[in-house]
Design a protein around this motif. Structure first.
Motif, PDB file in Angstrom:
ATOM      1  N   SER A  70      -0.165 -19.346  49.178  1.00  0.00           N
ATOM      2  CA  SER A  70      -0.203 -20.446  50.148  1.00  0.00           C
ATOM      3  C   SER A  70       1.127 -21.185  50.208  1.00  0.00           C
ATOM      4  N   THR A  71       1.296 -21.999  51.243  1.00  0.00           N
ATOM      5  CA  THR A  71       2.333 -23.018  51.223  1.00  0.00           C
ATOM      6  C   THR A  71       1.827 -24.137  50.315  1.00  0.00           C
ATOM      7  N   VAL A  72       2.604 -25.192  50.124  1.00  0.00           N
ATOM      8  CA  VAL A  72       2.153 -26.308  49.293  1.00  0.00           C
ATOM      9  C   VAL A  72       1.007 -27.024  50.009  1.00  0.00           C
ATOM     10  N   HIS A 112      -0.882 -28.486  45.426  1.00  0.00           N
ATOM     11  CA  HIS A 112      -1.318 -27.199  44.881  1.00  0.00           C
ATOM     12  C   HIS A 112      -0.521 -26.046  45.492  1.00  0.00           C
ATOM     13  N   LEU A 113      -0.361 -25.018  44.684  1.00  0.00           N
ATOM     14  CA  LEU A 113       0.075 -23.706  45.158  1.00  0.00           C
ATOM     15  C   LEU A 113      -1.087 -22.766  44.836  1.00  0.00           C
ATOM     16  N   ILE A 114      -1.626 -22.084  45.848  1.00  0.00           N
ATOM     17  CA  ILE A 114      -2.853 -21.299  45.671  1.00  0.00           C
ATOM     18  C   ILE A 114      -2.567 -19.825  45.937  1.00  0.00           C
ATOM     19  N   GLN A 115      -3.161 -18.983  45.135  1.00  0.00           N
ATOM     20  CA  GLN A 115      -3.110 -17.547  45.393  1.00  0.00           C
ATOM     21  C   GLN A 115      -4.523 -16.971  45.266  1.00  0.00           C
ATOM     22  N   VAL A 116      -4.955 -16.255  46.314  1.00  0.00           N
ATOM     23  CA  VAL A 116      -6.244 -15.581  46.289  1.00  0.00           C
ATOM     24  C   VAL A 116      -6.044 -14.196  45.690  1.00  0.00           C
ATOM     25  N   LEU A 117      -6.867 -13.859  44.694  1.00  0.00           N
ATOM     26  CA  LEU A 117      -6.765 -12.564  44.021  1.00  0.00           C
ATOM     27  C   LEU A 117      -7.751 -11.547  44.595  1.00  0.00           C
ATOM     28  N   GLU A 118      -9.016 -11.949  44.742  1.00  0.00           N
ATOM     29  CA  GLU A 118     -10.045 -11.038  45.256  1.00  0.00           C
ATOM     30  C   GLU A 118     -11.090 -11.829  46.035  1.00  0.00           C
ATOM     31  N   ARG A 119     -11.872 -11.094  46.829  1.00  0.00           N
ATOM     32  CA  ARG A 119     -13.044 -11.670  47.489  1.00  0.00           C
ATOM     33  C   ARG A 119     -14.202 -10.689  47.369  1.00  0.00           C
ATOM     34  N   ARG A 120     -15.426 -11.249  47.382  1.00  0.00           N
ATOM     35  CA  ARG A 120     -16.602 -10.390  47.350  1.00  0.00           C
ATOM     36  C   ARG A 120     -17.785 -11.102  48.001  1.00  0.00           C
ATOM     37  N   GLU A 121     -18.697 -10.339  48.569  1.00  0.00           N
ATOM     38  CA  GLU A 121     -19.944 -10.850  49.115  1.00  0.00           C
ATOM     39  C   GLU A 121     -21.041 -10.544  48.111  1.00  0.00           C
ATOM     40  N   ARG A 122     -21.806 -11.580  47.747  1.00  0.00           N
ATOM     41  CA  ARG A 122     -22.853 -11.394  46.759  1.00  0.00           C
ATOM     42  C   ARG A 122     -24.146 -12.083  47.177  1.00  0.00           C
ATOM     43  N   ASP A 123     -25.258 -11.380  47.025  1.00  0.00           N
ATOM     44  CA  ASP A 123     -26.555 -12.043  47.081  1.00  0.00           C
ATOM     45  C   ASP A 123     -26.792 -12.542  45.659  1.00  0.00           C
ATOM     46  N   MET A 124     -26.641 -13.824  45.484  1.00  0.00           N
ATOM     47  CA  MET A 124     -26.437 -14.341  44.147  1.00  0.00           C
ATOM     48  C   MET A 124     -27.710 -14.692  43.371  1.00  0.00           C
TER      49      MET A 124
END
Length: 435
Positions: free
Chosen positions: A371-373, A381-393
């Motif tokens: 992300s930008t700041v 914050h400085l944010i970085q997305v590593l993974e995503r998933r869809e879950r029926d939790m």
């Protein structure tokens, strides 16, 4: 709505009075209309010119919405109270060091223009065609942004939801029909520590509004004239919500209402409420939740480190990462968050787990993207997305949904309570009321 414009107007008024002094000493002098002070809030004033400008803006908004206009005297009193509340919040924001610079303001106005399918220049021309001064509009938007950031810092980010609350919510939750309700409301805010006489006066005013609503008067018009809530000029519209995302007071009242009906006067710590059930519909039940695995670096602002300095430091860290520095190592070196020891790793996040500004920025990122700041009530914050998933939790999902429902239920009540306390702590002299 910064202090400078008011000082300018005040100086202009003083200068005008000085020029008029010789003329006023002559019996034959012609009367000259001058601006006057209608309220004092802290160390600032609200003038008649400012109140008229806000009143004119409100009237234009009501006309555009097609809402019948309330009596001007009632609307004027409501607008002055909103100006007083806004000014109290702006003063508190200034003391807290909250600022919106011109770049942030321009970006926000560009988004508003884009939402209206216009360029910024076309949007400006449209405003001026409607008789709205662009400079005034910019300052109103700046004020709204400051107040939104203040609310996030003072209310949203401090709202806590315990595991016990989630357990109780799930234990007491009956099988849901998936129904959603469209609601409108009127709030008559009660001062902190209000006397019995003040409460009785407010109740009588609420009963008057209720009587007119049940006699068939336009509810949106009554909200504009009576309500102290921020959504008053939008007819008190709360939009579509499921019962579990409403304040308990409202959810309980719903069980006794049919579409189109108006509740009794309801009492809460915030004041007196009138609720209208506009409509009802079947809702959709989501079967899956999108989870995001993310990490971040947080630099907090303080008396020693300003917001601009915190942002500058984090931009330097971002540049290092873009040129090959390890994110986790930079987090361990610079982050002020408890996750720093884990390289900024926040684990798998469900919707509602983070504050809104952080979540919006995170949701806009693709896996691997930096992300930008991003600014939130906690800092930069400085944010970085590593993974995503869809879950029926199953149970985990139920708890995430419950947490968000409790949060939405509590937020408005918490904000109204905080706003009432702030209003009562602020020195206010309402000269319009005295007259």
């Amino acid at each position: 709505m910064t202090m400078t414009p008011f000082l300018r107007r005040l100086c202009a008024t003083v200068a005008c009075l000085a020029l008029l002094a010789p003329a006023l000493s002559q019996a034959a002098a012609e009367p000259v209309e001058v601006d006057r002070i209608v309220a004092v809030v802290g160390d600032e004033v609200i003038t008649q010119v400012e109140l008229r400008a806000r009143l004119q803006s409100a009237l234009q908004q009501l006309r555009r919405q097609g809402t019948p206009l309330p009596p001007q005297g009632e609307l004027e009193k409501q607008m002055l109270e909103r100006l007083i509340t806004d000014r109290a919040q702006m003063q508190h924001a200034k003391q807290s060091g909250i600022r919106i610079d011109d770049l942030q303001l321009d970006q926000a106005i560009s988004r508003i223009a884009a939402g209206n399918k216009m360029t910024q220049q076309q949007f400006r021309q449209a405003l001026e065609k409607d008789g709205l001064e662009y400079a005034r509009f910019r300052e109103e938007i700046r004020g709204e942004m400051v107040i939104a950031r203040l609310r996030e810092r003072e209310v949203d980010s401090r709202l806590t939801i315990s595991d016990g609350e989630i357990d109780n919510f799930l234990a007491g939750q009956e099988a849901t029909t998936g129904e959603e309700y469209q609601l409108a409301h009127i709030l008559l805010r009660a001062p902190e520590g209000a006397s019995p006489e003040q409460l009785q006066k407010l109740r009588l005013r609420a009963e008057q509004a209720l009587k007119r609503a049940r006699a068939g008067e336009n509810f949106a018009q009554l909200a504009a004239a009576f309500s102290d809530a921020p959504d008053a000029l939008s007819g008190g519209d709360l939009g579509w919500r499921s019962a579990d995302r409403l304040p308990v007071l409202y959810a309980d009242a719903l069980t006794r209402l049919q579409a189109g009906e108006v509740s009794e006067v309801l009492r809460s710590s915030a004041g007196f409420h009138i609720l209208k059930l506009v409509g009802k519909r079947g809702g959709k039940v989501n079967v899956a939740v999108r989870q995001t695995k993310a990490r971040h670096i947080l630099i907090r602002s303080s008396e020693v480190v300003s917001e601009s300095e915190a942002k500058r430091k984090l931009e330097i860290v971002r540049e290092r990462i873009q040129h090959g520095a390890d994110f986790a190592e930079q987090a361990r070196l610079y982050s002020h968050d408890g996750s720093a020891a884990n390289g900024g790793d926040l684990g798998w996040l469900n919707p509602g787990d983070t504050v809104p500004e952080f979540e919006r920025a995170m949701d806009a990122l693709k896996p691997g993207e930096l992300s930008t700041v991003v600014q939130s009530p906690f800092g930069m914050h400085l944010i970085q997305v590593l993974e995503r998933r869809e879950r029926d939790m199953s149970e985990e999902r139920q708890r995430a949904v419950a947490r968000q429902a409790i949060r939405e239920r509590k937020l408005d009540e918490a904000y109204q309570d905080w706003l009432r306390q702030l209003r009562d702590r602020t020195y206010v002299e309402n000269r319009l009321e005295e007259q």
